[in-house]
Scaffold this motif. Structure first.
Motif, PDB file in Angstrom:
ATOM      1  N   GLU A 252       0.820  -1.207   0.000  1.00 18.05           N
ATOM      2  CA  GLU A 252       0.000   0.000   0.000  1.00 18.05           C
ATOM      3  C   GLU A 252       0.856   1.259   0.000  1.00 18.05           C
ATOM      4  OE1 GLU A 252      -2.286  -3.338   1.861  1.00 18.05           O
ATOM      5  OE2 GLU A 252      -0.269  -2.505   2.066  1.00 18.05           O
ATOM      6  N   ILE A 253       2.047   1.168   0.575  1.00 20.05           N
ATOM      7  CA  ILE A 253       2.961   2.308   0.612  1.00 20.05           C
ATOM      8  C   ILE A 253       3.769   2.386  -0.684  1.00 20.05           C
ATOM      9  CG2 ILE A 253       4.760   3.459   1.942  1.00 20.05           C
ATOM     10  CD1 ILE A 253       2.133   3.043   3.445  1.00 20.05           C
ATOM     11  N   ILE A 254       4.191   1.249  -1.189  1.00 20.65           N
ATOM     12  CA  ILE A 254       4.989   1.223  -2.426  1.00 20.65           C
ATOM     13  C   ILE A 254       4.270   1.933  -3.568  1.00 20.65           C
ATOM     14  CG2 ILE A 254       5.943  -0.278  -4.235  1.00 20.65           C
ATOM     15  CD1 ILE A 254       6.558  -2.311  -2.008  1.00 20.65           C
ATOM     16  N   VAL A 255       2.983   1.650  -3.724  1.00 16.20           N
ATOM     17  CA  VAL A 255       2.249   2.220  -4.859  1.00 16.20           C
ATOM     18  C   VAL A 255       2.128   3.739  -4.769  1.00 16.20           C
ATOM     19  CG1 VAL A 255       0.952   0.094  -5.284  1.00 16.20           C
ATOM     20  CG2 VAL A 255       0.005   1.819  -3.738  1.00 16.20           C
ATOM     21  N   ARG A 256       2.370   4.303  -3.581  1.00 16.72           N
ATOM     22  CA  ARG A 256       2.251   5.751  -3.416  1.00 16.72           C
ATOM     23  C   ARG A 256       3.418   6.514  -4.040  1.00 16.72           C
ATOM     24  NH1 ARG A 256       0.702   6.427   2.981  1.00 16.72           N
ATOM     25  NH2 ARG A 256      -1.126   5.055   3.042  1.00 16.72           N
ATOM     26  N   LYS A 280      -1.764  -8.533  -3.114  1.00 11.21           N
ATOM     27  CA  LYS A 280      -1.473  -7.161  -3.552  1.00 11.21           C
ATOM     28  C   LYS A 280      -0.489  -7.133  -4.723  1.00 11.21           C
ATOM     29  CE  LYS A 280      -3.997  -5.678  -0.166  1.00 11.21           C
ATOM     30  NZ  LYS A 280      -3.450  -5.150   1.069  1.00 11.21           N
ATOM     31  N   LYS A 281      -0.069  -8.308  -5.169  1.00 12.21           N
ATOM     32  CA  LYS A 281       0.952  -8.395  -6.219  1.00 12.21           C
ATOM     33  C   LYS A 281       0.518  -7.708  -7.502  1.00 12.21           C
ATOM     34  CE  LYS A 281       1.546 -12.378  -8.309  1.00 12.21           C
ATOM     35  NZ  LYS A 281       1.978 -13.772  -8.602  1.00 12.21           N
ATOM     36  N   GLN A 282      -0.699  -7.943  -7.933  1.00 13.81           N
ATOM     37  CA  GLN A 282      -1.156  -7.392  -9.207  1.00 13.81           C
ATOM     38  C   GLN A 282      -1.254  -5.877  -9.177  1.00 13.81           C
ATOM     39  OE1 GLN A 282      -1.513  -9.469 -11.928  1.00 13.81           O
ATOM     40  NE2 GLN A 282      -1.507  -7.505 -13.016  1.00 13.81           N
ATOM     41  N   SER A 283      -1.691  -5.326  -8.049  1.00 11.91           N
ATOM     42  CA  SER A 283      -1.840  -3.870  -7.972  1.00 11.91           C
ATOM     43  C   SER A 283      -0.481  -3.184  -8.058  1.00 11.91           C
ATOM     44  CB  SER A 283      -2.553  -3.468  -6.681  1.00 11.91           C
ATOM     45  OG  SER A 283      -1.797  -3.821  -5.546  1.00 11.91           O
ATOM     46  N   VAL A 284       0.545  -3.758  -7.437  1.00 10.51           N
ATOM     47  CA  VAL A 284       1.897  -3.190  -7.532  1.00 10.51           C
ATOM     48  C   VAL A 284       2.435  -3.348  -8.950  1.00 10.51           C
ATOM     49  CG1 VAL A 284       4.274  -3.325  -6.684  1.00 10.51           C
ATOM     50  CG2 VAL A 284       2.370  -3.629  -5.094  1.00 10.51           C
TER      51      VAL A 284
END
Length: 313
Positions: A252-256, A280-284
């Motif tokens: 959640e932090i990485i994508v920011r 959460k792999k796909q979202s990243v």
């Protein structure tokens, strides 16, 4: 002095954020009792921990223990910890049973009991992490040793996300590279980068305890002349260009800050991400490709994922 042992039964996914919460509230001597530590990681046996007693581990979930001094603020501190842990549900983090218990221990028990959980651990082909009190001797001429004191750090490097991050660094850091470590925690990734030949490392963390831990551990490992540690929110306001950016924090932090990472990387540079739970792999992945990155590799260990992306030349 008397100490209170706070024990939290939770999930593997919640270990790192709960550990950070405990450190932020001043807890000492963190212990993580994860039954998966009793097994060798698949493949090359990286992350193997020896001389551990299965009776010390829960049958289900992961048990986290930390120690708080018994004082007039203890009740308030425990309430703050419980509230902060429950807030993790807002990030869709599975807390499992989320059972919190308190017991009292004497200082002499606290000072030695938790050390039995930490032994030298082979993290990658070349890197072994050992606690400071172990007299560990390298078994090969190219083995690189990182010493950590778990009493002052964010774990000992045995967590799968740390293993994946270091394996990524070993694969992509070249001698003379400039590295940025976002969310440096104990500083283990910054130290590993220096050991692998990085010319310099910029280490950032919003938590001042992490800044102090990274600074202390860098000195302990004679890497402090190449590691610059600064309190900072992700890559906000950072203009330095790097050959490698590594970040072992929640998805959640990485994508920011994917766009900022792209900006701070030189063409051809690598972005090594870990701390990503399976769902959460796909979202990243999508966020990285949308920003312009090429996905180079995806590695998995237990329920955790590391994605290495490259900025096109």
């Amino acid at each position: 002095m008397k100490w209170s042992e706070i024990t939290i039964l939770t999930t593997n996914e919640a270990v790192e954020p709960i550990s950070n919460i405990l450190h932020e509230t001043g807890a000492s001597g963190l212990v993580i009792e994860d039954p998966l530590d009793l097994e060798q990681f698949e493949g090359e046996g990286f992350g193997e921990v020896v001389e551990l007693d299965p009776d010390d581990y829960p049958e289900e979930g992961v048990r986290i223990k930390a120690y708080l001094p018994v004082n007039s603020f203890l009740g308030e501190t425990v309430d703050e910890i419980k509230q902060a842990i429950n807030q993790l549900l807002l990030y869709d983090i599975d807390l499992g049973k989320n059972q919190v218990t308190i017991s009292e221990v004497h200082e002499e028990e606290w000072a030695t009991a938790w050390k039995k959980y930490y032994k030298p651990v082979k993290i990658s082909n070349r890197i072994t992490i050992t606690p400071t009190w172990e007299d560990y001797k390298p078994v090969s001429t190219d083995e690189l040793i990182i010493e950590l004191d778990p009493g002052m750090a964010f774990g000992t490097g045995t967590h799968p996300t740390t293993v994946l991050s270091i394996q990524g660094l070993e694969a992509y850091v070249q001698p003379g590279d400039k590295v940025i470590d976002v969310g440096c925690g104990s500083g283990v990734l910054s130290i590993a980068s220096v050991k692998l030949g990085a010319e310099s490392v910029q280490a950032f963390d919003l938590d001042d305890i992490a800044v102090k831990s990274t600074t202390l551990n860098a000195k302990l490992n004679h890497a402090h002349e190449k590691v610059t540690v600064k309190q900072n929110n992700l890559l906000d306001g950072i203009e330095e260009q790097a050959d490698v950016i590594v970040s072992n924090i929640l998805a959640e932090i990485i994508v920011r800050f994917v766009a900022e990472a792209y900006h701070n990387l030189r063409p051809g540079g690598y972005f090594i991400t870990a701390g990503i739970i399976q769902n959460k792999k796909q979202s990243v992945h999508d966020q990285l490709t949308e920003a312009g990155f090429d996905i180079i590799s995806t590695s998995e260990m237990e329920d955790w994922v590391s994605i290495v992306a490259r900025k096109p030349e």
